[in-house]
Structure formats: C-alpha cells, structure tokens
Design a protein around this motif. Structure first.
Motif, PDB file in Angstrom:
ATOM      1  N   LEU A 171       0.853  -1.258   0.020  1.00 34.59           N
ATOM      2  CA  LEU A 171      -0.178   0.154   0.048  1.00 34.59           C
ATOM      3  C   LEU A 171       0.931   1.258   0.210  1.00 34.59           C
ATOM      4  O   LEU A 171       0.728   2.137  -0.709  1.00 34.59           O
ATOM      5  N   GLY A 172       1.984   1.092   0.716  1.00 37.15           N
ATOM      6  CA  GLY A 172       2.851   2.458   0.864  1.00 37.15           C
ATOM      7  C   GLY A 172       3.468   2.677  -0.573  1.00 37.15           C
ATOM      8  O   GLY A 172       3.477   3.988  -0.732  1.00 37.15           O
ATOM      9  N   GLU A 173       3.662   1.839  -1.615  1.00 39.51           N
ATOM     10  CA  GLU A 173       3.976   2.301  -2.781  1.00 39.51           C
ATOM     11  C   GLU A 173       3.088   3.207  -3.345  1.00 39.51           C
ATOM     12  O   GLU A 173       3.378   3.974  -4.130  1.00 39.51           O
ATOM     13  N   GLN A 174       1.858   2.566  -3.318  1.00 43.35           N
ATOM     14  CA  GLN A 174       0.869   3.545  -3.781  1.00 43.35           C
ATOM     15  C   GLN A 174       0.589   4.695  -3.032  1.00 43.35           C
ATOM     16  O   GLN A 174       0.159   5.513  -3.725  1.00 43.35           O
ATOM     17  N   THR A 175       0.648   4.945  -1.677  1.00 49.81           N
ATOM     18  CA  THR A 175       0.917   5.898  -1.127  1.00 49.81           C
ATOM     19  C   THR A 175       1.933   6.960  -1.682  1.00 49.81           C
ATOM     20  O   THR A 175       1.545   8.427  -1.862  1.00 49.81           O
ATOM     21  N   VAL A 198       3.957  11.690  -4.501  1.00 49.09           N
ATOM     22  CA  VAL A 198       4.738  12.513  -5.386  1.00 49.09           C
ATOM     23  C   VAL A 198       3.514  13.072  -6.364  1.00 49.09           C
ATOM     24  O   VAL A 198       3.811  14.521  -6.825  1.00 49.09           O
ATOM     25  N   SER A 199       2.553  12.777  -6.571  1.00 46.99           N
ATOM     26  CA  SER A 199       1.492  13.508  -7.679  1.00 46.99           C
ATOM     27  C   SER A 199       0.820  14.684  -6.922  1.00 46.99           C
ATOM     28  O   SER A 199       0.614  15.559  -7.397  1.00 46.99           O
ATOM     29  N   ALA A 200       0.844  14.535  -5.539  1.00 48.45           N
ATOM     30  CA  ALA A 200       0.224  15.515  -4.913  1.00 48.45           C
ATOM     31  C   ALA A 200       1.316  16.883  -4.750  1.00 48.45           C
ATOM     32  O   ALA A 200       0.884  18.035  -4.896  1.00 48.45           O
ATOM     33  N   VAL A 201       2.376  16.294  -4.433  1.00 49.96           N
ATOM     34  CA  VAL A 201       3.387  17.510  -4.098  1.00 49.96           C
ATOM     35  C   VAL A 201       3.951  18.060  -5.455  1.00 49.96           C
ATOM     36  O   VAL A 201       4.494  19.483  -5.398  1.00 49.96           O
ATOM     37  N   LEU A 202       3.783  17.382  -6.320  1.00 47.44           N
ATOM     38  CA  LEU A 202       4.760  17.720  -7.765  1.00 47.44           C
ATOM     39  C   LEU A 202       4.033  19.091  -8.148  1.00 47.44           C
ATOM     40  O   LEU A 202       4.728  20.152  -8.424  1.00 47.44           O
ATOM     41  N   PRO A 203       2.847  19.212  -8.300  1.00 49.34           N
ATOM     42  CA  PRO A 203       2.152  20.534  -8.612  1.00 49.34           C
ATOM     43  C   PRO A 203       2.568  21.689  -7.838  1.00 49.34           C
ATOM     44  O   PRO A 203       2.646  22.875  -8.362  1.00 49.34           O
ATOM     45  N   MET A 204       2.695  21.599  -6.509  1.00 53.55           N
ATOM     46  CA  MET A 204       2.957  22.405  -5.332  1.00 53.55           C
ATOM     47  C   MET A 204       4.431  22.937  -5.754  1.00 53.55           C
ATOM     48  O   MET A 204       4.585  24.184  -5.854  1.00 53.55           O
ATOM     49  N   ILE A 205       5.286  22.163  -6.052  1.00 53.35           N
ATOM     50  CA  ILE A 205       6.642  22.479  -6.569  1.00 53.35           C
ATOM     51  C   ILE A 205       6.816  23.186  -7.807  1.00 53.35           C
ATOM     52  O   ILE A 205       7.585  24.293  -7.799  1.00 53.35           O
ATOM     53  N   TYR A 254      -2.088   5.244   8.477  1.00 57.01           N
ATOM     54  CA  TYR A 254      -0.691   5.795   7.951  1.00 57.01           C
ATOM     55  C   TYR A 254      -1.026   6.690   6.806  1.00 57.01           C
ATOM     56  O   TYR A 254      -0.400   7.833   6.511  1.00 57.01           O
ATOM     57  N   HIS A 255      -1.529   5.976   5.663  1.00 55.82           N
ATOM     58  CA  HIS A 255      -1.975   6.446   4.525  1.00 55.82           C
ATOM     59  C   HIS A 255      -2.571   7.764   4.622  1.00 55.82           C
ATOM     60  O   HIS A 255      -2.400   8.764   3.855  1.00 55.82           O
ATOM     61  N   ALA A 256      -3.902   8.070   5.428  1.00 52.64           N
ATOM     62  CA  ALA A 256      -4.693   9.180   5.430  1.00 52.64           C
ATOM     63  C   ALA A 256      -3.759  10.062   6.210  1.00 52.64           C
ATOM     64  O   ALA A 256      -3.805  11.356   5.831  1.00 52.64           O
ATOM     65  N   ARG A 257      -2.894   9.914   7.430  1.00 57.24           N
ATOM     66  CA  ARG A 257      -2.101  10.965   7.799  1.00 57.24           C
ATOM     67  C   ARG A 257      -1.008  11.504   6.959  1.00 57.24           C
ATOM     68  O   ARG A 257      -0.880  12.812   6.975  1.00 57.24           O
ATOM     69  N   LEU A 309      -1.625  11.784   3.769  1.00 60.10           N
ATOM     70  CA  LEU A 309      -2.136  12.391   2.317  1.00 60.10           C
ATOM     71  C   LEU A 309      -3.045  13.838   2.921  1.00 60.10           C
ATOM     72  O   LEU A 309      -3.541  14.378   2.131  1.00 60.10           O
ATOM     73  N   HIS A 310      -3.137  14.001   4.067  1.00 64.54           N
ATOM     74  CA  HIS A 310      -3.852  14.913   4.469  1.00 64.54           C
ATOM     75  C   HIS A 310      -3.200  16.357   4.466  1.00 64.54           C
ATOM     76  O   HIS A 310      -3.571  17.373   4.668  1.00 64.54           O
ATOM     77  N   LYS A 311      -1.984  16.321   4.307  1.00 61.51           N
ATOM     78  CA  LYS A 311      -1.230  17.596   4.186  1.00 61.51           C
ATOM     79  C   LYS A 311      -1.220  18.478   2.984  1.00 61.51           C
ATOM     80  O   LYS A 311      -1.304  17.696   1.944  1.00 61.51           O
ATOM     81  N   HIS A 312      -1.101  19.558   3.153  1.00 58.90           N
ATOM     82  CA  HIS A 312      -1.170  20.714   1.934  1.00 58.90           C
ATOM     83  C   HIS A 312      -0.004  21.354   1.752  1.00 58.90           C
ATOM     84  O   HIS A 312      -0.085  22.523   0.814  1.00 58.90           O
ATOM     85  N   ASP A 313       0.870  21.025   2.461  1.00 62.21           N
ATOM     86  CA  ASP A 313       2.243  22.001   2.403  1.00 62.21           C
ATOM     87  C   ASP A 313       3.398  21.163   2.031  1.00 62.21           C
ATOM     88  O   ASP A 313       3.462  19.973   2.283  1.00 62.21           O
ATOM     89  N   PRO A 314       4.382  21.738   0.764  1.00 61.16           N
ATOM     90  CA  PRO A 314       5.260  20.795   0.357  1.00 61.16           C
ATOM     91  C   PRO A 314       6.233  20.401   1.187  1.00 61.16           C
ATOM     92  O   PRO A 314       6.633  19.018   1.047  1.00 61.16           O
ATOM     93  N   VAL A 315       6.420  21.174   2.325  1.00 65.36           N
ATOM     94  CA  VAL A 315       7.624  20.594   3.273  1.00 65.36           C
ATOM     95  C   VAL A 315       7.204  19.452   4.058  1.00 65.36           C
ATOM     96  O   VAL A 315       7.886  18.390   4.158  1.00 65.36           O
ATOM     97  N   GLN A 316       5.806  19.563   4.393  1.00 66.72           N
ATOM     98  CA  GLN A 316       5.260  18.364   5.246  1.00 66.72           C
ATOM     99  C   GLN A 316       5.268  16.865   4.397  1.00 66.72           C
ATOM    100  O   GLN A 316       5.669  15.963   4.642  1.00 66.72           O
ATOM    101  N   TRP A 317       4.800  17.395   3.201  1.00 63.04           N
ATOM    102  CA  TRP A 317       4.856  16.080   2.156  1.00 63.04           C
ATOM    103  C   TRP A 317       6.117  15.547   2.052  1.00 63.04           C
ATOM    104  O   TRP A 317       6.114  14.429   2.011  1.00 63.04           O
ATOM    105  N   VAL A 318       7.181  16.213   1.653  1.00 65.11           N
ATOM    106  CA  VAL A 318       8.502  15.819   1.255  1.00 65.11           C
ATOM    107  C   VAL A 318       8.809  15.079   2.589  1.00 65.11           C
ATOM    108  O   VAL A 318       9.586  13.976   2.524  1.00 65.11           O
TER     109      VAL A 318
END
Ligand SMILES: [Fe+2]
Ligand SMILES: [Fe+2]
Length: 262
Positions: free
Chosen positions: A55-59, A64-71, A120-123, A125-134
């Motif tokens: 599941l982590g590989e899909q997470t 990656v696809s969520a943070v890419l547009p932000m960056i 874990y997956h939800a925790r 994916l709920h972030k909206h800030d690129p630093v938190q994401w990375v």
C-alpha cells in the motif's frame, strides 16, 4: 507560477533527475522464478509483512503526484523534473509487488485486519504543504528502506532479495532528493513549522508501533522482531532529523520535547 522557459539552474536537482532517468529499469530485469529458498511459511509471512509496503508504494505515488504541482507552480521546475522520475519509480515498485504476490501465490493481509495501514496512508495524505509532504515522503522512504533491507538480508538469493536490492537503489535516490529539498528549506522555517514536522514524525511512529503489533506473528516467522525493526527505523529517522537540523544531537528521546526543537 509555471514559466514557459525557466532557467533550470539548480544543478543538484538536475543531476538527480539525470540519475533518475538513467537508472530506470523494468520487471524483465528480475528473475521471477528464483523461488527456491522460500518455504511455504516464508511466503505466507512475506505476503503479510509486505502488505503495508505494498500500500505504501501506492501512497508514495499519490504523495509524489500531490506535491509535484505545488513545487512546479512554486517556481522549482528542477525539483519537479526529479519528482516526475520518482513517480515512475514508485509506480514500478507497486507493479513489481503486485507481480510478486502472484508469483509467490499468496495474498496480502485483508485490509480490515490492518486498519493502521490506512491511518498511516490518511495521515500522510492530509497535508497541503510541500515541506510536510516531502518530510512524510522521507519517513516513508526510510520505512520502505528498512523493510526492503530486511528482506534482502533474509532472502538474498531469491526473487524477494533480488527485487529488494534493486528497489533499494531507487529509494536511495529518493532520500537524496528529500535531503536536498529539505536542507534548502528547513533553515528558513520557524519553530512552529519545525514542530509540525516532528508531530508528523511522532504520529507516524505511533501508528507504525501498532502496525508492528499486528504483524508480530508474521515477522517473527521471518526471525524479525517488530521492536528491532522500529528501533532501527527510529535511529535512521533520528539521524536524518539531526542532519537536517530539526532536533539537536543531544536529544535521544522518542518523544519530542519543546526543548529539542532548534
Ligand atoms: Fe517505493
Ligand atoms: Fe520511495
């Protein structure tokens, strides 16, 4: 803002992107028939222990696809180039594990028996800030690294060991990206921002502790203790937190104290 013709001057991200491009590989590079050395119990236990990694590989693909547009819209096209190659890596890891389950003829743990995997997956994916994401992606890469490293050590001459070793090379590049990105941005963050990262780390570790309990039987069948696994992962994460200047080297507590935040 996306520019039509950006300067592309960040040599380090560009070098990582080129590395990512040249290091691509396909499932034809794995000997999927190397199953000798895996008993029935090994395969069943691997099927369970691999479940959160699967599941982590899909997470990771989603991350990656969520943070890419932000960056990219944040004016870092070089980092966005690299992330595009990382997306393909995570897709390959997911596809390979999908195939591995079929080759070993075992199933993942039913979803309802591993609710923490979804927490874990939800925790993450709920972030909206690129630093938190990375930062979340970095912890997840270290989680994957600890698992794949353990598989490679236990089953070196089997399909599991070969696949793990190959995957670990990709994960090392992902860590290099997180290192470059976070060491650029963390010195500009205030104490609240840093504290949030440590809260994320602690939340993820609390979830992983429960996950470890659920997988204890299967891990012990592979002569692997969830406690050893988590201690190793904590140590690795702590090394990164110190290296990135998030906590002081003097701090060794698993729980973040106010005084630990630099
Ligand atoms: Fe991965
Ligand atoms: Fe990764």
């Amino acid at each position: 803002m996306v520019q039509v013709d950006p300067a592309l001057t960040d040599e380090e991200f560009l070098r990582l992107f080129e590395k990512g491009v040249h290091a691509q590989w396909g499932s034809d590079q794995i000997d999927w028939g190397a199953l000798e050395g895996l008993s029935v119990v090994d395969k069943l236990s691997l099927g369970h222990v691999l479940t959160p990694v699967y599941l982590g590989e899909q997470t990771a693909m989603l991350g990656v696809s969520a943070v890419l547009p932000m960056i990219l819209t944040g004016g870092q096209p070089e980092a966005a180039l690299y992330l595009s190659s990382m997306g393909l890596d995570e897709a390959r890891h997911f596809k390979n594990l999908h195939h591995l389950y079929r080759v070993m003829k075992v199933d993942p743990v039913p979803s309802r028996r591993l609710p923490e995997m979804w927490r874990y997956h939800a925790r993450l994916l709920h972030k909206h800030d690129p630093v938190q994401w990375v930062f979340g992606i970095l912890i997840s890469d270290l989680f994957a690294k600890t698992f794949y490293g353990g598989f490679a050590a236990r089953f070196p001459d089997t399909v599991v060991g070969r696949l793990s070793r190959r995957t670990l090379q990709d994960e090392a590049r992902h860590q290099a990206f997180s290192d470059r990105y976070l060491s650029g941005v963390l010195p500009t963050m205030d104490a609240d921002g840093k504290r949030e990262l440590l809260v994320l780390r602690d939340d993820l570790f609390r979830i992983m502790e429960k996950l470890g309990e659920r997988l204890r039987g299967a891990m012990e069948n592979l002569s692997w203790s969830p406690d050893t696994f988590l201690a190793e992962l904590w140590e690795d994460t702590e090394r990164w937190a110190i290296r990135l200047g998030l906590v002081s080297a003097a701090s060794s507590s698993p729980l973040t104290k106010e005084s630990d935040i630099l």
